[in-house]
Design a protein around this motif. Sequence first.
Motif, short mmCIF file in Angstrom:
data_model
loop_
_atom_site.label_atom_id
_atom_site.label_comp_id
_atom_site.label_asym_id
_atom_site.label_seq_id
_atom_site.Cartn_x
_atom_site.Cartn_y
_atom_site.Cartn_z
N GLN A 76 51.13 24.75 46.72
CA GLN A 76 50.88 25.35 48.15
C GLN A 76 50.53 26.76 47.88
O GLN A 76 49.64 27.13 48.55
CB GLN A 76 52.07 25.44 48.90
CG GLN A 76 52.81 23.94 49.53
CD GLN A 76 52.01 23.89 50.84
OE1 GLN A 76 51.00 24.38 51.17
NE2 GLN A 76 52.51 22.75 51.48
N VAL A 77 50.81 27.75 47.05
CA VAL A 77 50.57 28.82 46.74
C VAL A 77 49.05 28.98 46.34
O VAL A 77 48.31 29.39 46.73
CB VAL A 77 51.44 29.80 45.57
CG1 VAL A 77 50.69 30.72 45.31
CG2 VAL A 77 52.88 29.81 46.27
N VAL A 78 48.66 27.96 45.37
CA VAL A 78 47.48 27.89 45.09
C VAL A 78 46.44 27.80 46.16
O VAL A 78 45.41 28.30 46.25
CB VAL A 78 47.05 26.69 43.82
CG1 VAL A 78 45.81 26.63 43.46
CG2 VAL A 78 47.79 26.96 42.43
N TYR A 79 46.74 26.48 46.93
CA TYR A 79 45.98 26.26 48.18
C TYR A 79 45.91 27.56 48.82
O TYR A 79 44.61 27.92 49.36
CB TYR A 79 46.72 25.01 48.81
CG TYR A 79 46.24 25.03 50.26
CD1 TYR A 79 44.67 24.70 50.42
CD2 TYR A 79 47.07 25.35 51.28
CE1 TYR A 79 44.42 24.53 51.77
CE2 TYR A 79 46.61 25.14 52.56
CZ TYR A 79 45.26 24.76 52.78
OH TYR A 79 44.83 24.34 54.20
N LEU A 80 47.08 28.18 49.55
CA LEU A 80 46.97 29.15 50.50
C LEU A 80 46.03 30.48 50.13
O LEU A 80 45.12 31.02 50.68
CB LEU A 80 48.33 29.51 51.06
CG LEU A 80 49.23 28.41 51.84
CD1 LEU A 80 50.25 28.78 51.90
CD2 LEU A 80 48.52 28.57 53.14
N VAL A 154 32.75 29.24 47.17
CA VAL A 154 33.04 27.80 47.38
C VAL A 154 34.12 27.46 46.09
O VAL A 154 34.78 26.69 45.99
CB VAL A 154 31.55 27.10 46.98
CG1 VAL A 154 32.00 25.68 46.52
CG2 VAL A 154 30.83 27.02 48.45
N PHE A 155 33.84 28.47 44.96
CA PHE A 155 34.76 28.36 44.08
C PHE A 155 36.39 28.48 44.24
O PHE A 155 37.11 27.59 43.94
CB PHE A 155 34.61 29.57 42.65
CG PHE A 155 35.36 29.64 41.77
CD1 PHE A 155 35.88 28.65 40.80
CD2 PHE A 155 36.70 30.55 41.92
CE1 PHE A 155 36.68 28.76 39.78
CE2 PHE A 155 37.78 30.90 40.95
CZ PHE A 155 37.60 30.06 39.89
N TRP A 156 36.47 29.53 45.22
CA TRP A 156 37.75 29.57 45.82
C TRP A 156 38.23 28.61 46.73
O TRP A 156 39.31 28.02 46.66
CB TRP A 156 38.00 30.83 46.24
CG TRP A 156 38.17 32.12 45.54
CD1 TRP A 156 37.31 33.17 45.30
CD2 TRP A 156 39.25 32.42 44.70
NE1 TRP A 156 37.66 33.88 44.29
CE2 TRP A 156 38.81 33.63 43.97
CE3 TRP A 156 40.55 31.74 44.32
CZ2 TRP A 156 39.89 34.04 43.05
CZ3 TRP A 156 41.45 32.03 43.48
CH2 TRP A 156 41.13 33.42 42.78
N ALA A 157 37.16 27.70 47.39
CA ALA A 157 37.57 26.64 48.31
C ALA A 157 37.89 25.74 47.33
O ALA A 157 38.72 24.83 47.54
CB ALA A 157 36.32 26.30 49.04
N PHE A 158 37.25 25.46 46.23
CA PHE A 158 37.58 24.43 44.98
C PHE A 158 39.11 24.45 44.71
O PHE A 158 39.83 23.59 44.59
CB PHE A 158 36.92 24.30 44.11
CG PHE A 158 37.02 23.51 42.89
CD1 PHE A 158 36.76 22.08 43.11
CD2 PHE A 158 37.72 23.80 41.65
CE1 PHE A 158 37.09 21.22 41.99
CE2 PHE A 158 37.89 23.03 40.54
CZ PHE A 158 37.51 21.63 40.79
N ILE A 159 39.29 25.81 44.41
CA ILE A 159 40.66 26.16 43.86
C ILE A 159 41.97 25.67 44.81
O ILE A 159 42.81 25.25 44.73
CB ILE A 159 41.01 27.50 43.60
CG1 ILE A 159 40.05 27.99 42.34
CG2 ILE A 159 42.48 27.93 43.33
CD1 ILE A 159 40.20 27.24 41.23
N ALA A 160 41.32 26.02 46.42
CA ALA A 160 42.12 25.65 47.27
C ALA A 160 42.41 23.91 47.41
O ALA A 160 43.60 23.51 47.62
CB ALA A 160 41.87 26.21 48.67
N ALA A 161 41.41 23.26 47.35
CA ALA A 161 41.33 21.91 46.90
C ALA A 161 42.14 21.32 45.86
O ALA A 161 43.04 20.40 46.05
CB ALA A 161 39.98 21.23 46.81
N VAL A 162 42.27 21.88 44.83
CA VAL A 162 42.93 21.63 43.77
C VAL A 162 44.62 21.87 44.06
O VAL A 162 45.37 20.86 43.79
CB VAL A 162 42.75 22.34 42.42
CG1 VAL A 162 43.87 22.10 41.39
CG2 VAL A 162 41.50 22.04 42.10
N GLY A 163 44.80 22.81 44.76
CA GLY A 163 46.34 23.07 45.45
C GLY A 163 46.67 22.04 46.32
O GLY A 163 47.75 21.56 46.38
#
Length: 299
Positions: A76-80, A154-163
């Motif tokens: 959740q933290v990674v996503y948010l 988009v990189f940070w959006a990908f990180i959010a997707a992993v979360g």
Amino acid sequence: MTFYAVLLVVFSALLHAGWNVLGKSNNGSGYSFTLGASLAPFILLLPYLVWCLSVIGFNNLTLSFWSLLFFSAVGQVVYLVGLLRAYNLGDIGVIYPIARALPVLMVGVITVAIGQALTFNAWLGFSILTLGCLLVPMRHFKDFRLRSYVNLSVFWAFIAAVGTTIYSVVDKQALSWLQYETDGLSSHQVAIFFLGMQFAAIAIVLITWLLLTGKRHELALTWQYRYRSATAGIMMALTYGMVLFAMTMVDNVSYVVALRQVSIIFGVLMGIWFLNEKWFYTRGVGVSLVLVGLLIALV
């Protein structure tokens, strides 16, 4: 999925898009906003959590549960944080669809890897849905190419997707554990209990991280922007509480994750209405593909 579960997820998607608009317009950092958003629902649910623990028995919560809760909070933290970092760099109409699209296939692959089955229609629908999500951010069809996605937002959006992928898979496992290994709570009580515990764990993980990394000023920012983040947090609690309850009604979490993507439609429209973001024909086609993919996968 039952009709009731579908209604819960669709309504939660509307609230989800709403708090994302608040997240996009927040003035604090990703850390402070996330911390404020997690503390508010935890404080509201604290009396309920105490009651649930008295029913379940604290000693009946084994290391398996606490491990799942920890990994859920990390996800959740990674996503948010990833999502809010992405919003600082790009439009919600661009970031939101990408962050929501990728977990559909990711969760599908993981659920199959752990022994659950998905039909051909589900894979076809998930693929069409993902294509639609990736098309939504494009201004012109000619922009639909790899280099359009090679940027920091988009990189940070990908990180959010992993979360999202992490917490979606883990949360289903945690709910199943609570349902089968504890007594005294109904399915919806289990869902709300885990929701409150999850927000508590998110706050603990974040505070620990901020203290260890010397970012104590983020705690002051949390208080400074408390009203907006608390409002978003309550919307998050309502949103994900419905999703957790829906998870207790299905065997494969992939279908819940896929249906949640209807929030992309709400997110795009709210971005246009409230944040003055632009509408393009490509977004119309992308939204249509999202709907077609959902129908193929779920009907």
